[in-house]
Design an enzyme around this catalytic site. Sequence first.
Site, PDB file in Angstrom:
ATOM      1  N   ASP A   1       8.897 -14.098 -86.724  1.00  0.00           N
ATOM      2  CA  ASP A   1       7.275 -14.800 -86.760  1.00  0.00           C
ATOM      3  C   ASP A   1       6.854 -16.002 -86.224  1.00  0.00           C
ATOM      4  O   ASP A   1       5.696 -16.169 -85.897  1.00  0.00           O
ATOM      5  CB  ASP A   1       6.651 -14.338 -88.608  1.00  0.00           C
ATOM      6  CG  ASP A   1       8.525 -14.863 -89.183  1.00  0.00           C
ATOM      7  OD1 ASP A   1       8.974 -15.744 -88.951  1.00  0.00           O
ATOM      8  OD2 ASP A   1       7.242 -15.287 -90.612  1.00  0.00           O
TER       9      ASP A   1
ATOM     10  N   ASP B   1       5.059  -7.858 -75.178  1.00  0.00           N
ATOM     11  CA  ASP B   1       3.440  -7.329 -75.046  1.00  0.00           C
ATOM     12  C   ASP B   1       3.086  -9.406 -75.472  1.00  0.00           C
ATOM     13  O   ASP B   1       1.964  -9.030 -74.249  1.00  0.00           O
ATOM     14  CB  ASP B   1       3.163  -6.432 -76.259  1.00  0.00           C
ATOM     15  CG  ASP B   1       3.011  -4.947 -75.354  1.00  0.00           C
ATOM     16  OD1 ASP B   1       3.806  -4.859 -74.446  1.00  0.00           O
ATOM     17  OD2 ASP B   1       2.056  -4.202 -75.245  1.00  0.00           O
TER      18      ASP B   1
ATOM     19  N   ASP C   1       9.830  -5.655 -78.230  1.00  0.00           N
ATOM     20  CA  ASP C   1       8.736  -5.096 -78.030  1.00  0.00           C
ATOM     21  C   ASP C   1       7.480  -5.172 -78.320  1.00  0.00           C
ATOM     22  O   ASP C   1       6.567  -5.801 -77.113  1.00  0.00           O
ATOM     23  CB  ASP C   1       8.939  -3.191 -78.966  1.00  0.00           C
ATOM     24  CG  ASP C   1       7.259  -2.617 -78.248  1.00  0.00           C
ATOM     25  OD1 ASP C   1       7.179  -2.094 -76.803  1.00  0.00           O
ATOM     26  OD2 ASP C   1       6.457  -1.751 -79.238  1.00  0.00           O
TER      27      ASP C   1
ATOM     28  N   LYS D   1      14.960 -12.021 -88.308  1.00  0.00           N
ATOM     29  CA  LYS D   1      14.495 -11.919 -88.885  1.00  0.00           C
ATOM     30  C   LYS D   1      15.296 -12.350 -90.577  1.00  0.00           C
ATOM     31  O   LYS D   1      15.520 -10.890 -91.615  1.00  0.00           O
ATOM     32  CB  LYS D   1      13.767 -10.513 -89.365  1.00  0.00           C
ATOM     33  CG  LYS D   1      12.139 -11.288 -90.932  1.00  0.00           C
ATOM     34  CD  LYS D   1      11.194 -11.755 -90.333  1.00  0.00           C
ATOM     35  CE  LYS D   1      10.302 -12.275 -91.673  1.00  0.00           C
ATOM     36  NZ  LYS D   1       9.673 -13.508 -91.869  1.00  0.00           N
TER      37      LYS D   1
HETATM   38  C1  IPM Z   1       7.657  -0.616 -74.213  1.00  0.00           C
HETATM   39  C2  IPM Z   1       7.315   0.708 -74.365  1.00  0.00           C
HETATM   40  C3  IPM Z   1       7.491   1.272 -75.211  1.00  0.00           C
HETATM   41  C4  IPM Z   1       8.379   0.962 -76.493  1.00  0.00           C
HETATM   42  C5  IPM Z   1       6.933   3.283 -75.311  1.00  0.00           C
HETATM   43  C6  IPM Z   1       6.163   3.507 -74.038  1.00  0.00           C
HETATM   44  C7  IPM Z   1       7.873   4.181 -76.237  1.00  0.00           C
HETATM   45  O1  IPM Z   1       5.951   0.118 -75.387  1.00  0.00           O
HETATM   46  O2  IPM Z   1       8.800  -0.131 -72.710  1.00  0.00           O
HETATM   47  O3  IPM Z   1       7.800  -1.147 -74.352  1.00  0.00           O
HETATM   48  O4  IPM Z   1       7.854   1.315 -77.419  1.00  0.00           O
HETATM   49  O5  IPM Z   1       9.282   0.687 -76.321  1.00  0.00           O
HETATM   50 MG    MG Z   2       6.076  -1.965 -75.526  1.00  0.00          MG
END
Ligand code: IPM
Ligand code: MG
Length: 364
Positions: A223, A251, A247, A191
């Site tokens: 972004d 996801d 992180d 960023k």
């Molecule tokens: C991940 C998880 C962890 C993180 C949490 C559980 C602390 O979300 O491994 O991605 O944020 O790193």
């Molecule tokens: Mg995570």
Amino acid sequence: MKFNLAVLPGDGIGPEVAAEGVKVLQAVGNKFKHTFNLHYRLIGGVAIDSEGTALSADTIKVCKKSDAVLLGAVGGPKWDDPKAKVRPEDGLLAIRKELGLFANLRPVKVFPMLVDATNLKPDVIEGVDLIVVRELTGGLYFGRPKRQWETSRGRRAVDTMSYSEQEIERIVRVGFELARTRRKKLISVDKANVLQTSRLWRQIAVEVSKYYPDIELEHMLVDSCAMRLIQNPKYFDVVVTENTFGDILTDEASMLAGSMGMLPSASLAGVPKEGDNIFGMYEPIHGSAPRRAGMNMANPIATILSTAMLLRYSLGLKREARTIEDAVDNVLQQGYRTYDVMSEGKTKVGTKEMGDLVAKEVGG
Ligand code: IPM
Ligand code: MG
């Protein structure tokens, strides 16, 4: 050969999926004549309950003496009070820091036979094969000051995003090294239009790129990256980014594969180069899913594929790693599915049955 592995099953579905990972490792051991000595220890909520800390000194010691660590998952509602002094997640952050696991590799590969299990259009996700390299021991997660306090005008809190030159350089190198083994393209995500840490990140990425003239380096704002990951995921090969961005983006990226239950990860203490074995911890990217715990429902494939990464990166057993990956492919090809990736006409199986099927396919 003989290896020592620390196994930290953790909380929720962690123990169930870890058991299937171990089952498949043992099948590989039988087939290729390796011995895996397993050292079980506690981490997370179960460790808080029985040892009073989310990560004991003994657990750290056992991990440090092992060739690699296999982890299930940590966390659960029982330990979720925001005022609690210690949380299961503290154990995870502490073990990453204690073991120097700065490089988190999260591959996202879309299995052709699971294309119908996702809610994205097949032509967008078919053939997606990318890997996110997330910095794991710096940034907002660990920067100081980090606290909450009372002021005369109400409560206030601060977290600190901080990176040193060395921290950035070593993680960017991991990105370049992986790009070398793949499609020779590295996307560095930051960023830099707002953050100082990102401006330093970008400068260092450019400096390190001089050592990798064979790799094409592209900078992308976080972004914009979030948008393009959904718009055109096939554009991505290797992505390198800092802790918090990684992180969130991983996801998001996991949804390309249909389920978090399919995705493994490796957290390494060094730069993976051809021929080097690096100490690491291996875990599924999903969490402890407390509502599914104890029901023999969870998908163990993320953990099983994590054991393949363990064999490849920490033990140098490439052929053995491939054997596991091929076994997973074959079992999916035969139509077996856990609930999370179930679709019409397929055979639904539980956690243990899926582990049995993959172990049988490995042979041994
Ligand atoms: C991940 C998880 C962890 C993180 C949490 C559980 C602390 O979300 O491994 O991605 O944020 O790193
Ligand atoms: Mg995570």
